[in-house]
Scaffold this active site. Structure first.
Site, mmCIF file in Angstrom:
data_model
loop_
_atom_site.group_PDB
_atom_site.id
_atom_site.type_symbol
_atom_site.label_atom_id
_atom_site.label_comp_id
_atom_site.label_asym_id
_atom_site.label_seq_id
_atom_site.Cartn_x
_atom_site.Cartn_y
_atom_site.Cartn_z
ATOM 1 N N SER A 63 -7.208 -0.103 4.105
ATOM 2 C CA SER A 63 -6.649 0.948 5.191
ATOM 3 C C SER A 63 -5.176 0.605 5.487
ATOM 4 O O SER A 63 -4.760 -0.490 5.124
ATOM 5 C CB SER A 63 -7.497 1.036 6.294
ATOM 6 N N GLY A 64 -4.381 1.586 6.265
ATOM 7 C CA GLY A 64 -3.145 1.354 7.039
ATOM 8 C C GLY A 64 -2.253 0.959 5.903
ATOM 9 O O GLY A 64 -2.235 1.606 4.755
ATOM 10 N N ILE A 65 -1.172 0.150 6.425
ATOM 11 C CA ILE A 65 -0.182 -0.179 5.555
ATOM 12 C C ILE A 65 -0.530 -0.777 4.292
ATOM 13 O O ILE A 65 0.070 -0.575 3.227
ATOM 14 C CB ILE A 65 0.682 -1.023 6.208
ATOM 15 N N GLY A 66 -1.741 -1.793 4.328
ATOM 16 C CA GLY A 66 -1.850 -2.367 3.149
ATOM 17 C C GLY A 66 -2.384 -1.438 1.868
ATOM 18 O O GLY A 66 -2.107 -1.546 0.840
ATOM 19 N N THR B 14 -3.170 -8.224 0.302
ATOM 20 C CA THR B 14 -4.368 -8.473 1.242
ATOM 21 C C THR B 14 -4.612 -7.545 2.303
ATOM 22 O O THR B 14 -3.442 -6.936 2.569
ATOM 23 C CB THR B 14 -4.062 -10.232 2.120
ATOM 24 N N GLY B 15 -5.680 -7.366 2.909
ATOM 25 C CA GLY B 15 -5.757 -6.459 4.066
ATOM 26 C C GLY B 15 -5.490 -5.139 3.665
ATOM 27 O O GLY B 15 -4.807 -4.174 4.495
ATOM 28 N N SER B 16 -6.196 -4.566 2.471
ATOM 29 C CA SER B 16 -5.577 -3.220 2.127
ATOM 30 C C SER B 16 -6.556 -2.084 1.866
ATOM 31 O O SER B 16 -6.423 -1.366 1.026
ATOM 32 C CB SER B 16 -4.933 -3.659 0.690
ATOM 33 N N SER C 41 6.925 -8.066 11.346
ATOM 34 C CA SER C 41 6.820 -6.982 12.244
ATOM 35 C C SER C 41 8.307 -6.979 13.224
ATOM 36 O O SER C 41 8.622 -8.042 13.142
ATOM 37 C CB SER C 41 5.743 -6.916 13.229
ATOM 38 N N TYR D 24 0.442 -12.036 18.895
ATOM 39 C CA TYR D 24 0.858 -11.496 17.750
ATOM 40 C C TYR D 24 2.401 -11.494 17.233
ATOM 41 O O TYR D 24 2.746 -12.042 16.255
ATOM 42 C CB TYR D 24 0.696 -9.736 17.923
#
Length: 264
Positions: free
Chosen positions: A17-20, A13-15, A141, A154
């Site tokens: 960009s970034g870490i995903g 999920t949320g993939s 995190s 967060y």
């Protein structure tokens, strides 16, 4: 090393960009069939094309879903009813002064950062248990342990993922379904570019100097004294997703560059 992921199907999920994205790319390189996710069709299409350009024989597809909306989570599940690997990566963060962060903001972030993982795991975990194989990974995190004063909300959502992953691992005990949390530290991604520009302007330094300024001020306990690259986090996740990690479950696995000041 062959991570034995050929023939496995993964949802990250949320993939876009970034870490995903780095996780999805890493899984595709290992031969897994990967479903990525974004809130918009355009970003999803671009990410799919990027992975296919990087991995010639990549099996990658995408599903648009906004995880703040339960109906879109349900629609995703209808499109992808069964998987082998679930990576709960989607999340939002930002500067959140405690005294001015209202209930609506708390509930919105919990919907995305926590309930997305709850809802997907609630659907996929029983199916994995029934076939006696699966991987569920929560991207938490270092802020789950080392909660920053300027992002309390967060940090709280990421702490919730630690409890959720540990409890779900216990629920699946005695099976070949493992559940783990991965805890990145400060990591370079497209979202950090704006932050570096703001730091540079505020401190009258160059954008290139901003990452170190952040580390020295906000994460002085970092041992590596730099931001991690997304692929450094992804490497841990891809391994934990593989059959080779079968004895690792219920764990909080730190890729934090030593920010959390403890050896365990």
């Amino acid at each position: 090393m062959d991570l034995q992921l050929k023939g496995k199907t993964a949802l990250v999920t949320g993939s876009a960009s970034g870490i995903g994205y780095a996780i999805a790319l890493g899984l595709a390189k290992e031969g897994a069939s990967v479903y990525i996710n974004s809130r918009t069709e355009e970003t999803l299409r671009n990410a799919i094309q990027s992975i296919k350009s990087a991995v010639a024989d990549a099996s990658v597809d995408g599903i648009v879903a906004d995880f703040s909306k339960v109906e879109e989570v349900n629609a995703l599940i209808e499109q992808l009813p069964e998987i082998d690997i679930l990576v709960n990566n989607v999340g939002v963060y930002g500067n959140q002064p405690f005294e001015t962060t209202d209930d609506a903001h708390w509930f919105r972030d919990f919907e995305i950062n926590v309930m997305s993982g709850v809802r997907l795991s609630r659907h996929y975990a029983p199916l994995m248990k029934a076939k006696n194989w699966g991987r569920i990974i929560f991207i938490s995190s270092e802020s789950a342990i080392n909660i920053p004063e300027d992002m309390i909300l967060y940090g709280v959502t990421k702490t919730a993922y630690l409890g959720l992953s540990r409890g779900l691992a216990k629920y699946l005990k005695g099976t070949n379904v493992t559940v783990n949390a991965v805890l990145p530290g400060p990591t370079l991604a497209s979202a950090t570019d704006k932050m570096f520009e703001e730091i540079a302007a505020a401190k009258n330094i160059s954008v290139e100097e901003a990452p170190m300024a952040f580390i020295q001020e906000k994460r002085p306990s970092s041992i590596i004294q730099r931001f991690a690259k997304t692929e450094e986090v992804a490497n841990m996740v891809v391994y934990v997703a593989s059959p080779l990690s079968s004895a690792t479950t219920g764990a909080a696995l730190r890729v934090d560059g030593g920010v959390v000041d403890t050896a365990f």
